[in-house]
Design a protein around this motif. Structure first.
Motif, short mmCIF file in Angstrom:
data_model
loop_
_atom_site.label_atom_id
_atom_site.label_comp_id
_atom_site.label_asym_id
_atom_site.label_seq_id
_atom_site.Cartn_x
_atom_site.Cartn_y
_atom_site.Cartn_z
N ASP A 196 0.88 -1.16 0.00
CA ASP A 196 0.00 0.00 0.00
C ASP A 196 0.92 1.22 0.00
O ASP A 196 1.53 1.54 1.03
N PRO A 197 1.05 1.92 -1.13
CA PRO A 197 2.03 3.01 -1.22
C PRO A 197 1.69 4.23 -0.37
O PRO A 197 2.52 5.13 -0.24
N ASP A 198 0.49 4.24 0.22
CA ASP A 198 0.08 5.39 1.01
C ASP A 198 0.08 5.11 2.51
O ASP A 198 -0.37 5.94 3.31
N ASP A 199 0.57 3.93 2.91
CA ASP A 199 0.50 3.56 4.32
C ASP A 199 1.81 2.94 4.78
O ASP A 199 2.15 1.82 4.39
N PHE A 200 2.56 3.67 5.62
CA PHE A 200 3.81 3.15 6.19
C PHE A 200 3.69 2.89 7.69
O PHE A 200 4.69 2.71 8.37
N THR A 201 2.45 2.90 8.20
CA THR A 201 2.25 2.63 9.62
C THR A 201 1.50 1.32 9.85
O THR A 201 1.78 0.60 10.80
N GLY A 202 0.55 0.99 8.98
CA GLY A 202 -0.16 -0.27 9.09
C GLY A 202 -1.13 -0.31 10.26
O GLY A 202 -1.24 0.63 11.05
N ASP A 203 -1.81 -1.43 10.36
CA ASP A 203 -2.78 -1.66 11.43
C ASP A 203 -2.18 -2.65 12.42
O ASP A 203 -1.96 -3.82 12.07
N PRO A 204 -1.91 -2.22 13.65
CA PRO A 204 -1.29 -3.15 14.61
C PRO A 204 -2.13 -4.39 14.87
O PRO A 204 -1.58 -5.46 15.20
N GLN A 205 -3.44 -4.30 14.71
CA GLN A 205 -4.29 -5.45 14.96
C GLN A 205 -4.19 -6.49 13.84
O GLN A 205 -4.40 -7.68 14.08
N ALA A 206 -3.88 -6.02 12.64
CA ALA A 206 -3.80 -6.94 11.49
C ALA A 206 -2.36 -7.25 11.10
O ALA A 206 -2.12 -7.93 10.09
N TRP A 207 -1.42 -6.77 11.89
CA TRP A 207 0.00 -6.88 11.53
C TRP A 207 0.48 -8.33 11.54
O TRP A 207 0.12 -9.12 12.40
N SER A 208 1.30 -8.65 10.54
CA SER A 208 1.95 -9.96 10.45
C SER A 208 3.40 -9.73 10.08
O SER A 208 3.70 -8.94 9.18
N ALA A 209 4.32 -10.41 10.77
CA ALA A 209 5.75 -10.22 10.48
C ALA A 209 6.08 -10.53 9.04
O ALA A 209 6.80 -9.78 8.37
N TRP A 210 5.56 -11.65 8.52
CA TRP A 210 5.87 -12.03 7.15
C TRP A 210 5.24 -11.10 6.12
O TRP A 210 5.86 -10.78 5.11
#
Length: 269
Positions: free
Chosen positions: A143-157
């Motif tokens: 997602d070129p507009d998002d460099f923070t992400g969603d901590p709830q949906a975060w996955s290391a891989w």
């Protein structure tokens, strides 16, 4: 003699390539995060060197100010940079936001090397940029507009795979924007290193029988740094010594251009 800046040079692929290139007589500028590991790596690089005294810079790419300090050091010390090997990065064990406000995987693997390349751009004219990517990009989306992400949906891989896709997009877009610089990305293979932030991943990367050595992966980086430019394809993604088609979504020039613009805004260029 070439002047070669290698980030992530404290261990693994970066250290192996630094030693190989130092043995060829090149000027090595090794960048690493941990002072103890960087010191140990420098002892190995100096032992291998047949040319000028290897140089070192300590920097943590989770801090963009550190990236700017690396650039200041390099620009003050070297009139020309022949190769920038953007090799630093890795996978995290949990979601984390950097002091700059970005998800740490995105910053250390993409935004920091993007910033460093841009800060060194003029000295790299006639040279090359090599980005260490990964086939892990095939299991994620950017997602070129998002460099923070969603901590709830975060996955290391997924976070790591997205950042490695961004490395491929950067190489392709840099080749279009900076035709005087050869720009490539590459997959080093599954390398026997201390990869990963969690114990289970690190264990797999130490004992799995099909892994390659850091020396072999480093030799690929060394080849990309030293092969005649007319034998390489700018903008390409290499697996081994072959140009390889990445997953289709990272071949989109529009996505690459959007990522470049949003990255430049994020790092205040």
């Amino acid at each position: 003699m070439r002047t070669i800046v290698i980030t992530g040079a404290s261990s693994g692929v970066g250290l192996a390539a630094a030693k190989q290139l130092a043995a060829m007589g090149d000027q090595i500028v090794a960048v690493g995060r941990d002072p103890r590991r960087l010191g140990a790596a420098m002892a190995e690089i100096r032992k291998a060197a047949t040319g000028p005294e290897p140089d070192e810079v300590r920097a943590d790419f989770e801090t963009l100010e550190d990236v700017r300090l690396v650039a200041e050091h390099v620009l003050s010390a070297y009139e020309k940079i022949d190769v920038l090997a953007n090799n630093a990065g890795g996978m995290l064990g949990s979601y984390r936001v950097t002091p700059d406000g970005f998800e740490a995987t995105a910053q250390s693997n993409h935004l920091a090397p993007f910033l460093l390349a841009n800060l060194l751009r003029e000295r790299l004219s006639g040279g090359r940029i090599i980005g260490t990517s990964s086939d892990a990009h095939r299991r994620a989306r950017v997602d070129p507009d998002d460099f923070t992400g969603d901590p709830q949906a975060w996955s290391a891989w997924r976070a790591y795979g997205a950042a490695k896709g961004e490395n491929i997009l950067f190489a392709a877009e840099a080749a279009r924007r900076w035709p005087d610089i050869l720009s490539v990305s590459f997959h080093p293979g599954l390398v026997r290193t201390n990869f990963g932030a969690d114990p289970a991943t690190r264990l797999v990367y130490k004992i799995w029988p099909f892994l390659i050595t850091a020396q072999k992966a480093g030799a690929l980086l060394t080849w990309l740094a030293t092969a005649p430019a007319n034998e390489l394809t700018t903008g390409a993604y290499y697996v081994g010594r072959k140009v390889t088609e990445p997953r289709q979504w990272v071949t989109d020039p529009e996505l690459a251009a959007r990522l470049w613009t949003s990255s430049a805004q994020a790092v205040n260029l």
